[in-house]
Scaffold this motif. Structure first.
Motif, PDB file in Angstrom:
ATOM      1  N   VAL A   4       3.250   6.041  -2.601  1.00 40.24           N
ATOM      2  CA  VAL A   4       4.248   7.147  -3.099  1.00 40.24           C
ATOM      3  C   VAL A   4       4.118   7.115  -4.620  1.00 40.24           C
ATOM      4  CG1 VAL A   4       6.804   6.941  -3.590  1.00 40.24           C
ATOM      5  CG2 VAL A   4       5.674   6.160  -1.503  1.00 40.24           C
ATOM      6  N   VAL A   5       3.956   6.138  -5.465  1.00 35.99           N
ATOM      7  CA  VAL A   5       3.950   6.254  -6.834  1.00 35.99           C
ATOM      8  C   VAL A   5       2.242   7.259  -7.317  1.00 35.99           C
ATOM      9  CG1 VAL A   5       3.423   5.152  -9.072  1.00 35.99           C
ATOM     10  CG2 VAL A   5       4.719   4.048  -7.268  1.00 35.99           C
ATOM     11  N   PHE A   6       1.712   6.944  -6.424  1.00 38.12           N
ATOM     12  CA  PHE A   6       0.281   7.662  -6.656  1.00 38.12           C
ATOM     13  C   PHE A   6       0.546   9.289  -6.467  1.00 38.12           C
ATOM     14  CE2 PHE A   6      -3.867   9.533  -5.047  1.00 38.12           C
ATOM     15  CZ  PHE A   6      -4.566   9.095  -6.171  1.00 38.12           C
ATOM     16  N   SER A  33      -0.330   3.724 -14.126  1.00 32.95           N
ATOM     17  CA  SER A  33      -1.289   2.728 -14.042  1.00 32.95           C
ATOM     18  C   SER A  33      -0.501   1.340 -14.172  1.00 32.95           C
ATOM     19  CB  SER A  33      -2.272   2.848 -15.058  1.00 32.95           C
ATOM     20  OG  SER A  33      -2.827   3.889 -14.824  1.00 32.95           O
ATOM     21  N   LEU A  34       0.519   1.016 -15.048  1.00 31.94           N
ATOM     22  CA  LEU A  34       1.270  -0.145 -15.254  1.00 31.94           C
ATOM     23  C   LEU A  34       2.220  -0.321 -14.066  1.00 31.94           C
ATOM     24  CD1 LEU A  34       2.018   0.405 -19.161  1.00 31.94           C
ATOM     25  CD2 LEU A  34       0.560  -1.193 -18.294  1.00 31.94           C
ATOM     26  N   ILE A  35       2.879   0.652 -13.597  1.00 30.66           N
ATOM     27  CA  ILE A  35       3.701   0.490 -12.453  1.00 30.66           C
ATOM     28  C   ILE A  35       2.915   0.058 -11.275  1.00 30.66           C
ATOM     29  CG2 ILE A  35       5.115   1.726 -10.997  1.00 30.66           C
ATOM     30  CD1 ILE A  35       6.013   3.720 -13.247  1.00 30.66           C
ATOM     31  N   ILE A  36       1.750   0.780 -11.098  1.00 29.82           N
ATOM     32  CA  ILE A  36       0.847   0.337  -9.793  1.00 29.82           C
ATOM     33  C   ILE A  36       0.286  -1.031 -10.060  1.00 29.82           C
ATOM     34  CG2 ILE A  36      -1.287   1.035  -8.522  1.00 29.82           C
ATOM     35  CD1 ILE A  36      -0.443   3.876  -8.910  1.00 29.82           C
ATOM     36  N   GLY A  37      -0.051  -1.476 -11.099  1.00 20.55           N
ATOM     37  CA  GLY A  37      -0.454  -2.813 -11.365  1.00 20.55           C
ATOM     38  C   GLY A  37       0.397  -3.795 -11.145  1.00 20.55           C
ATOM     39  N   VAL A  38       1.990  -3.498 -11.548  1.00 15.91           N
ATOM     40  CA  VAL A  38       2.947  -4.558 -11.250  1.00 15.91           C
ATOM     41  C   VAL A  38       3.148  -4.786  -9.628  1.00 15.91           C
ATOM     42  CG1 VAL A  38       5.310  -4.645 -11.249  1.00 15.91           C
ATOM     43  CG2 VAL A  38       4.267  -4.243 -13.350  1.00 15.91           C
ATOM     44  N   ILE A  39       3.199  -3.393  -9.081  1.00 22.12           N
ATOM     45  CA  ILE A  39       3.392  -3.452  -7.458  1.00 22.12           C
ATOM     46  C   ILE A  39       2.327  -4.047  -6.770  1.00 22.12           C
ATOM     47  CG2 ILE A  39       3.401  -1.710  -5.519  1.00 22.12           C
ATOM     48  CD1 ILE A  39       5.018   0.131  -7.328  1.00 22.12           C
ATOM     49  N   GLY A  40       1.010  -3.869  -7.108  1.00 21.56           N
ATOM     50  CA  GLY A  40      -0.144  -4.394  -6.339  1.00 21.56           C
ATOM     51  C   GLY A  40      -0.386  -5.964  -6.819  1.00 21.56           C
ATOM     52  N   ARG A  41       0.363  -6.287  -7.819  1.00 20.52           N
ATOM     53  CA  ARG A  41       0.402  -7.810  -8.342  1.00 20.52           C
ATOM     54  C   ARG A  41      -1.292  -7.933  -8.567  1.00 20.52           C
ATOM     55  NH1 ARG A  41       3.662  -7.798  -4.030  1.00 20.52           N
ATOM     56  NH2 ARG A  41       2.022  -8.547  -2.478  1.00 20.52           N
ATOM     57  N   VAL A  42      -1.864  -7.125  -9.343  1.00 20.24           N
ATOM     58  CA  VAL A  42      -3.182  -7.353  -9.901  1.00 20.24           C
ATOM     59  C   VAL A  42      -3.360  -8.482 -10.731  1.00 20.24           C
ATOM     60  CG1 VAL A  42      -3.879  -5.001  -9.005  1.00 20.24           C
ATOM     61  CG2 VAL A  42      -3.263  -5.331 -11.562  1.00 20.24           C
ATOM     62  N   PHE A  59       0.985  12.807  -9.421  1.00 17.53           N
ATOM     63  CA  PHE A  59       0.385  14.085  -9.495  1.00 17.53           C
ATOM     64  C   PHE A  59       1.367  15.194  -9.176  1.00 17.53           C
ATOM     65  CE2 PHE A  59      -3.021  11.360  -8.325  1.00 17.53           C
ATOM     66  CZ  PHE A  59      -4.279  12.152  -8.823  1.00 17.53           C
ATOM     67  N   GLY A  60       2.387  15.027  -8.535  1.00 19.50           N
ATOM     68  CA  GLY A  60       3.521  15.924  -8.548  1.00 19.50           C
ATOM     69  C   GLY A  60       4.134  16.070  -9.735  1.00 19.50           C
ATOM     70  N   ILE A  61       4.457  14.790 -10.379  1.00 23.48           N
ATOM     71  CA  ILE A  61       5.437  15.130 -11.798  1.00 23.48           C
ATOM     72  C   ILE A  61       4.314  15.696 -12.801  1.00 23.48           C
ATOM     73  CG2 ILE A  61       5.979  13.677 -13.813  1.00 23.48           C
ATOM     74  CD1 ILE A  61       6.881  11.582 -11.749  1.00 23.48           C
ATOM     75  N   MET A  62       2.920  15.584 -12.703  1.00 24.28           N
ATOM     76  CA  MET A  62       2.158  16.232 -13.583  1.00 24.28           C
ATOM     77  C   MET A  62       2.118  17.773 -13.449  1.00 24.28           C
ATOM     78  SD  MET A  62      -2.084  16.134 -13.760  1.00 24.28           S
ATOM     79  CE  MET A  62      -2.208  16.991 -12.123  1.00 24.28           C
ATOM     80  N   HIS A  84       0.809  -1.356  -0.078  1.00 27.41           N
ATOM     81  CA  HIS A  84       0.089   0.137  -0.091  1.00 27.41           C
ATOM     82  C   HIS A  84       0.854   1.320  -0.114  1.00 27.41           C
ATOM     83  CE1 HIS A  84      -3.694  -2.373   1.841  1.00 27.41           C
ATOM     84  NE2 HIS A  84      -3.563  -2.325   0.447  1.00 27.41           N
ATOM     85  N   LYS A  85       1.804   1.438   0.843  1.00 27.45           N
ATOM     86  CA  LYS A  85       2.607   2.447   0.765  1.00 27.45           C
ATOM     87  C   LYS A  85       3.315   2.580  -0.254  1.00 27.45           C
ATOM     88  CE  LYS A  85       3.421   1.883   6.058  1.00 27.45           C
ATOM     89  NZ  LYS A  85       4.435   1.556   7.098  1.00 27.45           N
ATOM     90  N   LEU A  86       4.100   1.571  -0.902  1.00 23.80           N
ATOM     91  CA  LEU A  86       4.588   1.745  -2.126  1.00 23.80           C
ATOM     92  C   LEU A  86       3.589   2.479  -3.308  1.00 23.80           C
ATOM     93  CD1 LEU A  86       6.924  -1.208  -2.360  1.00 23.80           C
ATOM     94  CD2 LEU A  86       7.693   1.257  -2.388  1.00 23.80           C
TER      95      LEU A  86
END
Length: 487
Positions: free
Chosen positions: A286-288, A317-326, A292-295, A281-283
């Motif tokens: 951080v990406v989430f 989205s792709l990075i979060i999908g990998v981290i979250g193992r969806v 927004f900061g990068i945007m 969740h924490k990782l």
């Protein structure tokens, strides 16, 4: 015999049914926008067609109208086919190859997909639950802090369309804090809006308008800072008053009848108050947050616009999908479902743009500008600047783009100030204040109709909420402009 003042269940149901019946009679946003397309098409049969000659400007980067060159052109009244074609051209004009709102629409759909993937991991809602637990009793201070951040974005780089990325984050926070969806919408729309209204170095408003008027953008900065500072205080106090009123008595909410529906919609992945934030969740958080900061960095300093912003959210989205193992199926399903949630918003944005398509095709905008310019010649300086403000208010309804209206009106309006003893910097201030005020409510703006649609606040409810504030802000602006005209 005593009479109870409390409503019986049947009476309460009758009241709820009556409220629902009344609301169902108010047209939806899409109906209102299509109705405006029809009205604008009808006006093209009445308003004379005309144009100014234009010259290229290297400093502004666009063609500017030349004062005194207004002339009639062949009429091009818009018919039934044009009305039906306008929403299509609002997305993309096949005749000119202009990609009107299609870039904003694609960004919104990718944003929806991004949020769908994030929500499927439960990270954001767990983070919200933990943050609310830590802020217990101090939730109201989120409002001025967030509105200050949005105002900073508005006054420096014209934060507008990119605010749509924040509604799905801010609205749930407000609901969990005990407020309502309208509070979340107001924090974003009024926060960034008062920043644009009180633009200081905003390149899409102040800088372009000053260049078009032939003056440095730093002239008149003192009055703009007053409008920004006092306006922010007024807006923040107003939102905090409303939010606290709703927290104490939820029935006072203007969207009270949607309370349960909004909770189901915005908190469908809600975490329990004692939910634990895992390392995953924490990782993801951080990406989430970094996304927004990068945007904001990309838009403010690198010239990013919708296409690059969409790429950013797709990559995240792709990075979060990998981290979250969806998983592959989980990712595609959640991405498509998230995009589907914002499909209505995308349609509203395209139809709103269709209004401008009709106006441009009917050659009526320059006619309105020329008529307005002729109407204010010869007035005293205080009367001149206040009438100028209201003319810019009118023009802003027809041209919701701040940069577009700056390029259109400033080369014509700014020189008129010279004859009335009013500085061109004050004309620029009147322009940006008027444009900023109208863009808090105009249905021709994708920022307004899109934000309201994401926040599930009807246009009717938004007008009911914001009209007292618009009156107060107008009094403030007119007072500052009058003071500047006397100085």
């Amino acid at each position: 015999m005593t009479t109870s003042t409390e409503s019986t269940p049947s009476t309460a149901n009758d009241k709820a049914g009556l409220v629902s019946a009344i609301q169902s009679k108010f047209p939806s946003a899409l109906t209102i926008l299509f109705g405006l397309i029809i009205v604008m098409a009808a006006l093209t049969w009445i308003v004379p067609s005309g144009e100014f000659d234009r010259v290229a400007s290297e400093s502004v980067g666009k063609d500017l109208p030349v004062p005194g060159t207004y002339h009639a052109v062949d009429a091009n009244p818009q018919g039934i086919f044009d009305v039906l074609m306008a929403p299509i051209k609002g997305f993309y004009d096949p005749d000119s190859g202009t990609a009107n709102a299609i870039d904003v629409v694609m960004f919104v759909l990718v944003l929806g997909g991004f949020l769908g993937v994030v929500n499927s991991t439960g990270s954001v809602n767990t983070g919200i639950a933990r943050a609310m637990a830590a802020l217990k009793g101090h939730e109201k201070w989120m409002i001025p802090i967030m509105m200050a951040l949005f105002a900073a974005g508005g006054t420096t780089y014209g934060m507008a369309e990119e605010t749509m990325a924040f509604y799905i984050l801010i609205v749930p926070i407000m609901i969990v804090a005990g407020y309502d969806a309208l509070t979340g919408v107001a924090v974003i729309l009024l926060g960034a809006g008062i920043g644009v209204l009180g633009s200081t170095i905003n390149p899409f408003s102040t800088t372009i308008a000053a260049n078009a008027a032939g003056i440095p953008f730093t002239e008149g900065m003192d009055l703009r800072l007053i409008i920004l500072g006092v306006g922010w205080l007024i807006c923040t106090a107003y939102v905090m008053w409303y939010a606290e009123r709703v927290r104490k008595d939820p029935s006072k909410s203007l969207v009270a009848e949607q309370q349960e529906s909004n909770k189901d919609h915005f908190l469908k992945f809600a975490a329990a108050p004692d939910a634990v934030l895992t390392t995953t969740h924490k990782l993801i958080l951080v990406v989430f947050i970094a996304t927004f900061g990068i945007m904001v960095w990309g838009v403010a300093t690198q010239g990013w616009w919708m296409a690059k912003m969409a790429v950013l959210f797709l990559a995240s989205s792709l990075i979060i999908g990998v981290i979250g193992r969806v998983g592959e199926k989980g990712f595609t399903d959640s991405f498509v479902d998230g995009a589907r949630d914002l499909l209505r918003v995308a349609l509203i944005i395209g139809v709103a743009r269709g209004i401008v398509v009709i106006m441009d095709a009917g050659h009526m905008t320059d006619t309105i500008l020329n008529t307005s310019a002729e109407a204010i010649k010869g007035f005293s300086n205080i009367l001149f600047i206040n009438i100028m403000y209201w003319i810019e208010v009118l023009l802003s309804f027809f041209v919701p783009s701040t940069s577009g209206l700056a390029v259109l009106s400033m080369p014509i309006m700014a020189p008129l100030g010279d004859f009335s003893g009013v500085g061109r910097d004050l004309v620029v201030t009147a322009f940006q204040s008027a444009c900023g005020l109208v863009n808090l409510v105009t249905p021709t703006s994708a920022v307004v109709v899109g934000g309201l649609a994401i926040g599930r606040v009807s246009y009717e409810k938004w007008l009911k909420f914001v009209w007292p504030l618009l009156l107060i802000l107008s009094i403030l602006i007119m007072a500052v402009l009058s003071f500047g005209a006397m100085a």
